[in-house]
Design an enzyme around this catalytic site. Structure first.
Site, PDB file in Angstrom:
ATOM      1  CB  CYS A   1       0.323   6.463  10.676  1.00 46.55           C
ATOM      2  SG  CYS A   1      -1.153   6.713   9.662  1.00 46.55           S
TER       3      CYS A   1
ATOM      4  CG  ASP B   1      -8.081  -4.218  -3.386  1.00 45.45           C
ATOM      5  OD1 ASP B   1      -7.316  -4.473  -2.429  1.00 45.45           O
ATOM      6  OD2 ASP B   1      -9.318  -4.086  -3.244  1.00 45.45           O
TER       7      ASP B   1
ATOM      8  N   GLY C   1       6.697   7.483   0.039  1.00 46.22           N
ATOM      9  CA  GLY C   1       7.764   7.804   1.003  1.00 46.22           C
ATOM     10  C   GLY C   1       8.551   6.586   1.447  1.00 46.22           C
ATOM     11  CE  LYS C   2       5.281   4.081   6.058  1.00 46.86           C
ATOM     12  NZ  LYS C   2       4.369   5.090   5.497  1.00 46.86           N
TER      13      LYS C   2
ATOM     14  CB  CYS D   1      -0.904   0.008   1.225  1.00 49.40           C
ATOM     15  SG  CYS D   1      -1.968  -1.431   1.347  1.00 49.40           S
TER      16      CYS D   1
ATOM     17  CG  ASP E   1       2.304   2.197   5.918  1.00 43.88           C
ATOM     18  OD1 ASP E   1       2.454   2.091   7.151  1.00 43.88           O
ATOM     19  OD2 ASP E   1       1.966   3.261   5.373  1.00 43.88           O
TER      20      ASP E   1
ATOM     21  CG  ASP F   1      -2.130   3.356  -3.526  1.00 42.22           C
ATOM     22  OD1 ASP F   1      -1.660   3.312  -2.373  1.00 42.22           O
ATOM     23  OD2 ASP F   1      -3.227   3.883  -3.781  1.00 42.22           O
TER      24      ASP F   1
END
Length: 449
Positions: free
Chosen positions: A384, A312, A266-267, A261, A331, A285
């Site tokens: 997060c 997905d 960023g990751k 995901c 993530d 994504d």
């Protein structure tokens, strides 16, 4: 150009209204308002402070206002927001005299409403000035008092007290009332942290080196996204907690890695940098426009080992051969309770049932991507958020039903030294007050050989 400029407080009032009516994200609206209203730089700080501050402390402000609004019949939402905004200045901002804040509020009330509304606004604010604020100590229940004091919904404070204890909940509630620092990750495939910092200092930014992440810097003044270094692909805006994920994953140069995901990337880009632009990172994504963001980031950073696909991730097992990746990162979509400092309006729109609905999606995603991990390979699950249901419970449930996986306790050795004391076993829960970064959870699992 917009010749009819609104003053700062009118702009804030409009923003508060839009956020409330449309449940729009404050951070996106704020950025748009700054551009649309051509605000001078000196006003941007005040606009941000007033918008975020009023949102952050909405429940506390309503508690203070309540006794003074008893006589007022149903008041329109814009009037309530105007009172909140003005009271915020009177209670929390030293540099703005009360008389100036009240004068501005009355002028806005005249302009937007009529004489009667202006008179009511003036009366309420003058009464508060004269009589003082009601005391929070009048709230007997400790959880309810903490909820009002830190302006978090009571259901959330109760959950946190149950999970983390009163003191840690109080610290988390209090730090959520403050603005986060902007942090960035230096692209070490192209420049060292020292060289990049030197360039930014020459550009006029004020910085400090991150004490948590060896390749990170913290902005004390200035928006690093507007720097030449950012445009040239020498750094990425990313929170320090989020940077811990690439360390936990521990990808090496020639490996195959799946970021399930991945947007906005960023990751993925951090993993690609740690792999020295070698091997392959496949980034998925669900949305095409978000996949474009990953590609844009990879291009800007000059990373050639990232390949993207719109998919997905619950269907990932049908699209890749079993056991085809050395390392997989999930993530997962989550309630985002760890990033409330960035999106203060989120506090008032989240519901407790959201957590349980998301937990089901998280379990489905783990189920799908786990079959893609090679024997001896690593699966990292991260969110997060700061809730056991989405974090520890989701992982425990996964391990219970997948006996071919175990917790990877060696991951502690891969992590930056500063966070190691927080790691017990194979997972890590960072709370916002631990390092001043986002609330974040990371669990590291290994597929048995």
């Amino acid at each position: 150009m917009n010749s009819k400029k609104k003053n700062v407080r009118e702009t804030v009032l409009e923003l508060l209204e839009t956020i409330e009516k449309n449940q729009s994200y404050s951070n996106l609206l704020l950025h748009h308002a700054i551009e649309k209203n051509y605000l001078p730089t000196k006003d941007i700080g005040l606009l941000t402070e007033l918008t975020y501050g009023t949102l952050q402390r909405k429940m506390t402000l309503d508690f203070f206002l309540k006794p003074f609004l008893k006589k007022a019949n149903k008041i329109e939402s814009w009037v309530k927001n105007l009172l909140r905004l003005t009271l915020y200045q009177m209670v929390y901002l030293d540099k703005i005299p009360d008389r100036a804040a009240i004068f501005e509020a009355v002028e806005i009330a005249k302009k937007r409403g009529h004489k009667g509304i202006a008179s009511m606004v003036n009366g309420v604010l003058r009464s508060i000035q004269r009589e003082g604020l009601p005391s929070l100590t009048s709230i007997e229940d400790a959880a309810e008092r903490l909820a009002i004091e830190t302006s978090h919904p009571q259901w959330l404070i109760k959950r946190w007290i149950e999970q983390f204890g009163y003191e840690r909940t109080k610290a988390m509630g209090e730090i959520n009332l403050t603005a986060p620092l902007q942090t960035a990750r230096v692209n070490t495939t192209r420049i060292t942290r020292e060289e990049c910092s030197k360039r930014l200092l020459e550009e006029g930014f004020q910085l400090e080196l991150s004490p948590i992440i060896p390749e990170a810097i913290r902005a004390l003044k200035g928006n690093l996204a507007s720097s030449a270094a950012f445009k040239e692909g020498l750094l990425t805006i990313q929170d320090e907690s989020s940077m811990l994920v690439a360390y936990a994953l521990g990808a090496a140069k020639d490996e195959m890695v799946l970021d399930a995901c991945a947007a906005p990337g960023g990751k993925s880009t951090h993993i690609a940098e740690k792999m020295k632009n070698r091997g392959q990172v496949i980034s998925l994504d669900l949305h095409e426009h978000k996949v474009k963001l990953i590609n844009d980031n990879a291009r800007r950073l000059e990373l050639h080992n990232i390949q993207t696909r719109t998919m997905d991730s619950r269907q990932a097992a049908e699209n890749f051969p079993p056991e085809s990746f050395d390392r997989v990162l999930l993530d997962a979509p989550c309630s985002g309770l760890g990033v409330m400092r960035r999106k203060p309006d989120m506090k008032y729109t989240k519901k407790e049932q959201d957590i349980f609905q998301l937990s089901n999606i998280q379990r489905d995603l783990l189920e799908s991507v786990s079959s893609l991990v090679k024997k001896g390979g690593v699966l990292v699950y991260s969110t997060c958020t700061v809730d056991r249901e989405e974090n520890e419970n989701t992982v425990a449930d996964f391990l219970k039903h997948h006996l071919d996986f175990e917790g990877d306790t060696n991951f502690k050795d891969r992590m930056p030294e500063a966070v190691r004391p927080l790691i017990i076993g194979f997972d890590l829960q960072v709370l916002p007050q631990d390092f001043g970064s986002d609330g974040f959870y990371i669990a590291c699992l290994r597929k048995k050989v």
